[in-house]
Design an enzyme around this catalytic site. Sequence first.
Site, short mmCIF file in Angstrom:
data_model
loop_
_atom_site.label_atom_id
_atom_site.label_comp_id
_atom_site.label_asym_id
_atom_site.label_seq_id
_atom_site.Cartn_x
_atom_site.Cartn_y
_atom_site.Cartn_z
N LYS A 204 -4.06 2.35 -9.02
CA LYS A 204 -3.76 1.62 -7.78
C LYS A 204 -2.82 2.48 -6.95
O LYS A 204 -1.76 2.88 -7.41
CB LYS A 204 -3.13 0.29 -8.11
CG LYS A 204 -2.61 -0.45 -6.91
CD LYS A 204 -2.10 -1.80 -7.33
CE LYS A 204 -1.46 -2.52 -6.19
NZ LYS A 204 -0.97 -3.84 -6.64
N LYS A 257 -8.11 1.16 -6.86
CA LYS A 257 -7.76 0.31 -5.71
C LYS A 257 -6.87 1.10 -4.77
O LYS A 257 -5.90 1.71 -5.20
CB LYS A 257 -6.99 -0.92 -6.22
CG LYS A 257 -6.44 -1.78 -5.14
CD LYS A 257 -5.62 -2.87 -5.76
CE LYS A 257 -4.94 -3.66 -4.69
NZ LYS A 257 -4.02 -4.63 -5.27
O1 PB1 Z 1 -6.35 -7.12 -0.78
C1 PB1 Z 1 -5.28 -6.53 -0.95
O2 PB1 Z 1 -4.70 -5.90 -0.04
C2 PB1 Z 1 -4.70 -6.55 -2.34
C3 PB1 Z 1 -3.20 -6.25 -2.40
C4 PB1 Z 1 -2.76 -6.18 -3.86
C5 PB1 Z 1 -3.15 -7.39 -4.66
N1 PB1 Z 1 -3.38 -7.07 -5.99
C6 PB1 Z 1 -1.35 -5.75 -4.07
C7 PB1 Z 1 -0.94 -4.71 -3.10
C8 PB1 Z 1 0.45 -4.70 -2.56
O3 PB1 Z 1 0.79 -5.65 -1.86
O4 PB1 Z 1 1.16 -3.75 -2.87
C9 PB1 Z 1 -0.38 -6.80 -4.49
C10 PB1 Z 1 0.64 -6.21 -5.46
N2 PB1 Z 1 0.97 -6.98 -6.56
#
Ligand code: PB1
Length: 333
Positions: A204, A257
């Site tokens: 990520k 991601k």
């Molecule tokens: O759709 C999205 O933008 C997902 C964002 C994601 C959710 N898992 C994270 C990204 C972020 O805000 O840094 C949330 C982090 N726990």
Amino acid sequence: MSNLFLCPEHILQGGYFNATLRKLQEPNTSIQPHNIMYPVFLLENEDAMQAVSSMPNVFRYGINKLIPALEELVKQGLKSILIFGIVETLPKDPTGTSADASENPVIKALPRLREAFPELLLACDVCLCPYTSHGHCGVLTDKGVIDHEPSVKRIAEVALAYAKAGAHIVAPSDMMDNRIKGIKDALILNGLQNQVSVLSYSCKFASSMYGPFRDTMKSSPMAGDRKCYQLPPGSAGLAARAAARDVAEGADFLMVKPGLPYLDIVRQTKDQFPNHPLFIYQVSGEYAMISKSGDSKEVETILMETLTCMRRAGADCIITYFAPLILSIIKKQ
Ligand code: PB1
């Protein structure tokens, strides 16, 4: 030109002039309901339903509104959801106490979702950022940096709470080192290791494409950013090492991601670990971009091409806010 000058092995068009032939040329790129997972936002107020202004056709639901919405989608073939809890009255504090409080909307909803949809696969995002006063995904030291051990311990506690409440999959999006081992150990200690899977947000990146989500969840960091725990966008090496770390610690599934800008990482991760189902998270910024890319027909075409490319790159499942639209497209096909 005489046929003598044509090189038979250079004549490709004979292999894809027909729609069925083209399908045969695109192995492992079909989009079926089990290839998509639908992210849903869950509010404390059980009767609420709020549109998300930055994400057309996306809503934040109370459980009493989510169940009817899912009934329609399950009828159309929906196979899995990824649940995000949002707190508005529960407190936010330095360790994200509300993340696994008995009043947490995710904890309260899971038994009801299990009962309403026995066949629906229920995954829960596991993170502290929606519940911490500082908005970071882990616990901080008094100097404001990630405190590694307490963060891993806290993430494992939250994952275990969701597992006990009925989650089939726990999906830690925090990106802390060693949280996969922490979660796996907690599942084993509680006899849940063969009833609950761990979907790691392994690769990520510290992307600028999470904006609409953060607005929806009110989950932006109060200070600083997440670059010291989400991966640098330019680092394929760290992505490879993060995936290896999580596989070694027992992750059942891996993830890349965001999606489209990182398809090289998808291919890299699939080649590195061909036996681990690989997820892509098509994030909120990608959703917003495609949603604004044209009229409804153009959006559908661009969306399906994007999903085909994600599958070609190696994704087995795509987490996407477009799930309702994709189900309707599949039905039409
Ligand atoms: O759709 C999205 O933008 C997902 C964002 C994601 C959710 N898992 C994270 C990204 C972020 O805000 O840094 C949330 C982090 N726990």
